[in-house]
Design a protein around this motif. Structure first.
Motif, PDB file in Angstrom:
ATOM      1  N   TYR A  64      12.721   7.442   7.250  1.00  0.00           N
ATOM      2  CA  TYR A  64      11.759   6.760   6.379  1.00  0.00           C
ATOM      3  C   TYR A  64      11.607   5.287   6.784  1.00  0.00           C
ATOM      4  CZ  TYR A  64       9.736   4.779   2.118  1.00  0.00           C
ATOM      5  OH  TYR A  64       8.943   4.104   1.221  1.00  0.00           O
ATOM      6  N   GLU A  65      12.748   4.616   7.035  1.00  0.00           N
ATOM      7  CA  GLU A  65      12.702   3.220   7.458  1.00  0.00           C
ATOM      8  C   GLU A  65      11.962   3.077   8.787  1.00  0.00           C
ATOM      9  OE1 GLU A  65      13.643   0.561   5.838  1.00  0.00           O
ATOM     10  OE2 GLU A  65      14.315   1.728   4.108  1.00  0.00           O
ATOM     11  N   GLN A  66      12.209   4.020   9.702  1.00  0.00           N
ATOM     12  CA  GLN A  66      11.523   3.984  10.999  1.00  0.00           C
ATOM     13  C   GLN A  66      10.018   4.169  10.819  1.00  0.00           C
ATOM     14  OE1 GLN A  66      12.969   6.942  13.692  1.00  0.00           O
ATOM     15  NE2 GLN A  66      11.723   6.241  15.421  1.00  0.00           N
TER      16      GLN A  66
ATOM     17  N   LEU B 238       0.830  -1.210   0.000  1.00  0.00           N
ATOM     18  CA  LEU B 238       0.000   0.000   0.000  1.00  0.00           C
ATOM     19  C   LEU B 238       0.858   1.250   0.000  1.00  0.00           C
ATOM     20  CD1 LEU B 238      -2.726   1.394   0.069  1.00  0.00           C
ATOM     21  CD2 LEU B 238      -2.723   1.152   2.571  1.00  0.00           C
ATOM     22  N   LEU B 239       1.830   1.282   0.913  1.00  0.00           N
ATOM     23  CA  LEU B 239       2.680   2.473   1.010  1.00  0.00           C
ATOM     24  C   LEU B 239       3.503   2.666  -0.267  1.00  0.00           C
ATOM     25  CD1 LEU B 239       3.266   4.684   3.079  1.00  0.00           C
ATOM     26  CD2 LEU B 239       5.282   3.405   3.774  1.00  0.00           C
TER      27      LEU B 239
ATOM     28  N   ILE C  36      11.003  12.387  -4.823  1.00  0.00           N
ATOM     29  CA  ILE C  36      12.119  13.345  -4.899  1.00  0.00           C
ATOM     30  C   ILE C  36      12.718  13.558  -3.514  1.00  0.00           C
ATOM     31  CG2 ILE C  36      12.700  15.763  -5.346  1.00  0.00           C
ATOM     32  CD1 ILE C  36      10.592  15.706  -7.582  1.00  0.00           C
ATOM     33  N   LEU C  37      11.862  13.619  -2.510  1.00  0.00           N
ATOM     34  CA  LEU C  37      12.323  13.835  -1.139  1.00  0.00           C
ATOM     35  C   LEU C  37      13.252  12.709  -0.698  1.00  0.00           C
ATOM     36  CD1 LEU C  37      12.044  15.718   1.321  1.00  0.00           C
ATOM     37  CD2 LEU C  37      10.170  14.274   2.105  1.00  0.00           C
ATOM     38  N   LEU C  38      12.915  11.473  -1.058  1.00  0.00           N
ATOM     39  CA  LEU C  38      13.738  10.329  -0.659  1.00  0.00           C
ATOM     40  C   LEU C  38      15.125  10.362  -1.304  1.00  0.00           C
ATOM     41  CD1 LEU C  38      11.243   7.325  -0.649  1.00  0.00           C
ATOM     42  CD2 LEU C  38      12.238   8.497   1.297  1.00  0.00           C
TER      43      LEU C  38
ATOM     44  N   GLY D  75      20.717  10.486   3.143  1.00  0.00           N
ATOM     45  CA  GLY D  75      21.208  10.815   4.476  1.00  0.00           C
ATOM     46  C   GLY D  75      20.300  10.326   5.594  1.00  0.00           C
ATOM     47  N   GLU D  76      20.137  11.159   6.615  1.00  0.00           N
ATOM     48  CA  GLU D  76      19.314  10.793   7.770  1.00  0.00           C
ATOM     49  C   GLU D  76      17.858  10.593   7.386  1.00  0.00           C
ATOM     50  OE1 GLU D  76      19.692  13.561  10.924  1.00  0.00           O
ATOM     51  OE2 GLU D  76      21.822  13.170  11.274  1.00  0.00           O
ATOM     52  N   LEU D  77      17.454  11.209   6.296  1.00  0.00           N
ATOM     53  CA  LEU D  77      16.063  11.112   5.867  1.00  0.00           C
ATOM     54  C   LEU D  77      15.663   9.661   5.605  1.00  0.00           C
ATOM     55  CD1 LEU D  77      13.526  12.684   5.125  1.00  0.00           C
ATOM     56  CD2 LEU D  77      14.357  12.802   2.780  1.00  0.00           C
ATOM     57  N   LEU D  78      16.590   8.877   5.042  1.00  0.00           N
ATOM     58  CA  LEU D  78      16.296   7.470   4.772  1.00  0.00           C
ATOM     59  C   LEU D  78      16.091   6.699   6.069  1.00  0.00           C
ATOM     60  CD1 LEU D  78      18.733   6.642   1.813  1.00  0.00           C
ATOM     61  CD2 LEU D  78      16.280   7.090   1.730  1.00  0.00           C
ATOM     62  N   GLY D  79      16.860   7.059   7.096  1.00  0.00           N
ATOM     63  CA  GLY D  79      16.683   6.429   8.406  1.00  0.00           C
ATOM     64  C   GLY D  79      15.315   6.714   8.979  1.00  0.00           C
TER      65      GLY D  79
END
Length: 258
Positions: free
Chosen positions: A248-250, A223-224, A236-238, A242-246
């Motif tokens: 996102y995974e959380q 779904l996501l 685009i944000l992904l 950097g820390e953003l991926l961390g």
């Protein structure tokens, strides 16, 4: 058909959609085609022709036996739809590699003799077929190597008959002693594949169960992922990384729980 056969054909008619068996041998056939109407076909024999490619079999989903021996086929391909296939005969062709047969989970008998297989280890591909009991291999170039049959008997543990001869436990044991290292690697690969198969079957069973309540694909990432496919800004944000991926995974883990 002509003459008397033609008269009977015209008089009685032939319902091709009801034919369970078709044999077309020694007809100089160049290509497999026009079989889509044979929806009830269970056995197809096209041996002793001039066929160079396996193709146009997608509609024959009920096929149990396929005989393409004594042709000019160079590659195993386009068999994905034949999940019911139990007997596959490719004797005397020009095949060098075993491939593209993964969906043939019901395969019982396989003939690949008198082809161009040069490395007998290529036959380890057949270990994935849990129902396979009979294999014909004689006539390939690698059969000149005296180690070939020792490897086949020890590696193909489920195969009972090799070139129409019963494989004894003593035969297997002799091969195991010679190819211990290779067989260990094959066993490890098989164990990994088996775990993946079990996990896939469990997942498909869950999807089927959840479908009864119309909530399938809510227990995983589907779904996501589908939402992000339609969200160019999110994609685009992904890419910032950097820390953003961390984060996102959380977020994914929390999302799955909910």
């Amino acid at each position: 058909p002509t003459e008397e056969a033609g008269r009977l054909f015209a008089e009685e008619g032939v319902h091709l959609d009801e034919a369970p068996i078709v044999r077309l041998e020694f007809q100089n056939i160049l290509r497999i085609d026009h079989l889509w109407m044979l929806k009830s076909l269970r056995k197809l024999t096209l041996a002793h022709n001039l066929i160079e490619k396996i193709e146009n079999l997608d509609q024959l989903t009920g096929l149990n036996e396929l005989d393409l021996s004594f042709n000019k086929i160079e590659k195993i391909e386009n068999l994905e739809a034949l999940a019911s296939l139990e007997v596959l005969t490719l004797f005397h062709n020009k095949i060098r590699k075993l491939e593209n047969m993964d969906t043939l989970e019901n395969l019982l008998v396989f003939s690949i003799g008198d082809n161009f297989i040069e490395d007998f280890k290529e036959m380890s591909y057949l270990r994935r077929f849990r129902k396979l009991r009979s294999v014909s291999f004689k006539g390939n170039p690698c059969c000149d190597d005296p180690m070939t049959y020792q490897f086949l008997k020890s590696a193909l543990t489920r195969v009972t008959y090799l070139d129409y001869k019963l494989v004894s436990e003593d035969d297997r044991e002799t091969g195991r002693a010679v190819f211990r290292g290779i067989l260990r690697k094959l066993d490890e690969a098989d164990e990994k594949t088996e775990k993946e198969r079990v996990a896939r079957e469990e997942y498909e069973a869950r999807v089927k169960f959840y479908a009864l309540s119309f909530v399938e694909y809510l227990s995983g990432p589907e779904l996501l992922e589908s939402m992000f496919e339609k969200d160019p800004d999110g994609s685009i944000l992904l890419k910032v990384g950097g820390e953003l991926l961390g984060f996102y995974e959380q977020y994914l883990k929390i999302y799955y729980v909910i």
